[in-house]
Motif scaffolding. Structure first.
Motif, short mmCIF file in Angstrom:
data_model
loop_
_atom_site.label_atom_id
_atom_site.label_comp_id
_atom_site.label_asym_id
_atom_site.label_seq_id
_atom_site.Cartn_x
_atom_site.Cartn_y
_atom_site.Cartn_z
N GLN A 142 10.14 -11.58 -28.28
CA GLN A 142 8.71 -11.75 -28.48
C GLN A 142 8.06 -10.38 -28.48
N SER A 143 6.90 -10.29 -29.12
CA SER A 143 6.23 -9.01 -29.26
C SER A 143 5.08 -8.85 -28.28
N SER A 144 4.73 -9.88 -27.54
CA SER A 144 3.61 -9.82 -26.60
C SER A 144 4.13 -9.81 -25.18
N ASP A 145 3.70 -8.83 -24.40
CA ASP A 145 4.08 -8.77 -22.99
C ASP A 145 3.23 -9.73 -22.17
N ILE A 146 3.71 -10.02 -20.96
CA ILE A 146 2.94 -10.80 -19.99
C ILE A 146 2.27 -9.81 -19.05
N ASP A 147 0.95 -9.87 -18.96
CA ASP A 147 0.19 -8.92 -18.14
C ASP A 147 -0.31 -9.62 -16.88
N ILE A 148 0.06 -9.08 -15.71
CA ILE A 148 -0.42 -9.60 -14.43
C ILE A 148 -1.08 -8.46 -13.68
N MET A 149 -2.33 -8.68 -13.29
CA MET A 149 -3.09 -7.67 -12.58
C MET A 149 -3.12 -8.01 -11.09
N PHE A 150 -2.86 -7.00 -10.25
CA PHE A 150 -2.85 -7.17 -8.80
C PHE A 150 -4.03 -6.41 -8.21
N GLU A 151 -4.89 -7.14 -7.54
CA GLU A 151 -6.10 -6.53 -6.98
C GLU A 151 -5.80 -5.92 -5.60
N LEU A 152 -6.11 -4.63 -5.45
CA LEU A 152 -5.94 -3.95 -4.17
C LEU A 152 -7.17 -4.19 -3.31
N ALA A 153 -6.96 -4.39 -2.03
CA ALA A 153 -8.07 -4.66 -1.11
C ALA A 153 -7.72 -4.10 0.27
N PRO A 154 -8.71 -3.89 1.13
CA PRO A 154 -10.15 -4.03 0.86
C PRO A 154 -10.73 -2.74 0.29
N VAL A 155 -11.32 -2.79 -0.89
CA VAL A 155 -11.92 -1.63 -1.53
C VAL A 155 -13.32 -2.00 -2.02
N SER A 156 -14.31 -1.21 -1.68
CA SER A 156 -15.68 -1.39 -2.17
C SER A 156 -16.06 -0.15 -2.95
N VAL A 157 -16.44 -0.33 -4.22
CA VAL A 157 -16.76 0.78 -5.11
C VAL A 157 -18.27 0.86 -5.30
N TYR A 158 -18.83 2.05 -5.05
CA TYR A 158 -20.25 2.31 -5.26
C TYR A 158 -20.39 3.46 -6.25
N ALA A 168 -21.69 0.52 5.95
CA ALA A 168 -20.79 0.17 4.85
C ALA A 168 -19.85 -0.95 5.26
N PRO A 169 -19.39 -1.75 4.31
CA PRO A 169 -18.46 -2.83 4.63
C PRO A 169 -17.14 -2.28 5.13
N PRO A 170 -16.38 -3.08 5.85
CA PRO A 170 -15.08 -2.61 6.35
C PRO A 170 -14.11 -2.34 5.20
N GLY A 171 -13.10 -1.54 5.50
CA GLY A 171 -12.10 -1.24 4.49
C GLY A 171 -12.37 0.08 3.81
N VAL A 172 -11.84 0.23 2.61
CA VAL A 172 -11.97 1.47 1.85
C VAL A 172 -13.30 1.47 1.11
N VAL A 173 -14.11 2.47 1.36
CA VAL A 173 -15.40 2.61 0.68
C VAL A 173 -15.35 3.89 -0.14
N VAL A 174 -15.56 3.76 -1.45
CA VAL A 174 -15.48 4.92 -2.34
C VAL A 174 -16.72 4.98 -3.21
N VAL A 175 -17.02 6.19 -3.65
CA VAL A 175 -18.12 6.42 -4.59
C VAL A 175 -17.52 6.97 -5.87
N GLN A 176 -17.77 6.29 -6.99
CA GLN A 176 -17.18 6.75 -8.24
C GLN A 176 -18.02 7.88 -8.84
N GLU A 177 -17.31 8.84 -9.42
CA GLU A 177 -17.96 9.93 -10.13
C GLU A 177 -17.19 10.19 -11.41
N SER A 178 -17.84 10.76 -12.38
CA SER A 178 -17.23 10.92 -13.70
C SER A 178 -15.99 11.81 -13.64
N ALA A 179 -14.99 11.42 -14.43
CA ALA A 179 -13.79 12.25 -14.59
C ALA A 179 -13.87 13.06 -15.87
N GLY A 180 -15.07 13.18 -16.45
CA GLY A 180 -15.26 14.02 -17.62
C GLY A 180 -15.26 13.29 -18.93
#
Length: 528
Positions: A142-158, A168-180
């Motif tokens: 077959q030419s189509s793969d099976i894609d399964i996404m695994f969600e990492l937790a606990p992560v809160s993105v701001y 801030a909520p418990p767990g990993v708290v991160v602030v996103q910034e541009s990578a260019g």
């Protein structure tokens, strides 16, 4: 002998669904209806796609041993502040796998079902596709793969515009910034204002990728416990790790770790003008409320810690909301693209289709105008590629023409535009000569085999050749390949596998169009 006689009598009793397709438009409509029949047969038979089974098995396993293994692998002491740093945020500790989602073409209902030539000896692509000598070809099932996404937790993105709250909520708290580059970000750990080293730590995409490599052994052990025969595990250059499975489809399962992210310009998407009225206001609101995903960037041109924004959740929701005609239009385009050498990613076709559905009146998407609909999508893609202006459907600031594995050339799209009619006719001819050929010959009103059908109507085109798609050469005899379609696709049309009610003489003549069977829409839960 009895089974063969029963099959012959049963097929002979069926009413044809077509007068023999002759024109390009009729050929595309016939192929589209075959795909629609298959959807309905699977729903009536209650058959579940293998992708759902793999996703559910792996998801269940996450609650036991894999959960512990992954938490240990993701524990990053270097990311943790200490009391000596004067920081009240003591760092992320360990991450775990929260849930899994089935994504991609198997969930969207647009997967490819023809064999794809992976290795060609001394033959050109066109010669290899049509040679009678099967030993000179190497196929994937077959030419189509099976894609399964695994969600990492606990992560809160701001974001910098929407920073974390004071508490801030418990767990990993991160602030996103541009990578260019639009759509690519760095995830900086949030620290309290008193921290003496607030700028040093990122939740690193590179680290997640390396942990996936270490995670491979545990994952393979879990797969074995589940009865999944894993033949290979590898971490590629992109966001996915790949499991090769020894099953009837030679499945490839892409495992993609991801982080949910609500920081995308959903309001711009909400306000966008939509001439066709699609998607409607309710669906737009649902899409805007859904978080996107961040996946490992996987590009050497970017910071190794970078993450890439993924709209796979939104694409799945949108593709499942399309009409049958619109979704099968994309399926046919993907098949034609594979037939013509798979010169560019099917993601470009999916993106073009989503834009065209937003602009083209819905009443034009009909079964008897399938070729016209496919041409509209290819013309849109051709226009955008010619101007190097193909934009992400959900965030137009993201260009899909700026490299990073997303390159597509104008000539590649032209090859699809001019070659897809011939490719469709060839695929239909291969169905007529396949293991289910007697059924298709009856339903499609053809009383000739695939090679006669193909040669009879395209003799002049074969002599002239078409954009590198010539099937006449001194080194190969043109012929229809009865094994072009995957066994998994054809198995559904075997007489002995048809549900009883579908063996009635009028069933195929009355189905395979826009109407739903009562069993459709009852797909298993997969996290979306």
């Amino acid at each position: 002998m009895g089974n063969l006689l029963s099959r012959a009598v049963g097929i002979a009793s069926l009413q044809p669904a077509f007068e023999a397709p002759l024109t390009d438009e009729e050929v595309f409509s016939a192929l589209a209806r075959v795909f629609r029949w298959r959807e309905q047969l699977l729903a009536i038979g209650g058959e579940q796609h293998a992708a759902f089974q793999y996703q559910q098995l792996l998801a269940a396993e996450l609650g036991s041993s894999l959960q512990t293994d992954w938490a240990w692998q993701m524990n990053e002491p270097r990311m943790t502040c200490s009391p000596a740093d004067g920081c009240s945020d003591q760092g992320p500790g360990a991450l775990h796998l929260e849930r899994s989602y089935l994504s991609g073409s198997s969930r969207e209902g647009t997967e490819v079902h023809i064999h794809e030539v992976r290795e060609i000896s001394d033959l050109s692509l066109e010669e290899a596709l049509y040679t009678k000598n099967r030993e000179e070809k190497s196929y994937t099932e077959q030419s189509s793969d099976i894609d399964i996404m695994f969600e990492l937790a606990p992560v809160s993105v701001y974001s910098e515009e929407d920073p974390p709250p004071a508490h801030a909520p418990p767990g990993v708290v991160v602030v996103q910034e541009s990578a260019g580059r639009p759509g690519y970000v760095l995830l900086r750990h949030h620290h309290s204002r008193s921290c003496r080293r607030p700028n040093r730590n990122f939740l690193s995409g590179y680290t997640v990728r390396k942990r996936m490599e270490l995670f491979g052994n545990a994952l393979q052990d879990a797969a074995k416990r589940l009865g999944i025969r894993v033949t290979n595990f590898e971490v590629g250059g992109g966001p996915a790790s790949c499991i090769a499975v020894d099953d009837e489809n030679n499945s490839r399962i892409d495992l993609v770790p991801c982080v949910p992210c609500r920081c995308w310009p959903s309001e711009q998407y909400r306000r966008r003008r939509r001439p066709s009225g699609y998607p409607d206001a309710a669906l737009v609101a649902s899409l805007c409320a859904a978080p996107a995903f961040l996946v490992v960037a996987g590009s050497q041109r970017l910071d190794k810690d970078a993450w890439r924004l993924s709209f796979s959740r939104h694409e799945t929701i949108l593709l499942r909301s399309l009409s049958h005609e619109q979704r099968i239009c994309l399926t046919l385009l993907k098949h034609c693209n594979v037939m013509l050498g798979h010169r560019f990613s099917s993601y470009h076709l999916k993106t073009a289709l989503m834009w065209v559905c937003e602009q083209r009146p819905r009443e034009l998407w009909t079964w008897d105008r399938m070729h016209e609909s496919m041409t509209a999508v290819v013309d849109y893609l051709l226009e955008k590629v010619s101007r190097s202006d193909l934009q992400c459907y959900f965030w137009p600031e993201i260009s899909l023409m700026a490299g990073y594995g997303m390159d597509v050339q104008r000539d590649d799209v032209l090859n699809l535009k001019h070659g897809m009619a011939l490719a469709a006719r060839y695929m239909l001819a291969c169905l007529l000569d396949s293991s289910a050929g007697d059924l298709f010959q009856k339903l499609l009103g053809h009383h000739m085999n695939g090679e006669k059908f193909y040669r009879h109507y395209y003799r002049d085109t074969l002599r002239q050749g078409l954009n590198g798609f010539s099937m006449l050469s001194s080194s190969s005899r043109p012929g229809i390949d009865a094994s072009l379609w995957s066994d998994n696709f054809l198995r559904v049309f075997q007489w002995e596998n048809l549900p009883n009610r579908c063996r009635k003489s009028s069933w195929f003549a009355e189905h395979g169009l826009g109407t739903d069977s009562s069993e459709e829409g009852q797909q298993p839960e997969d996290g979306w």
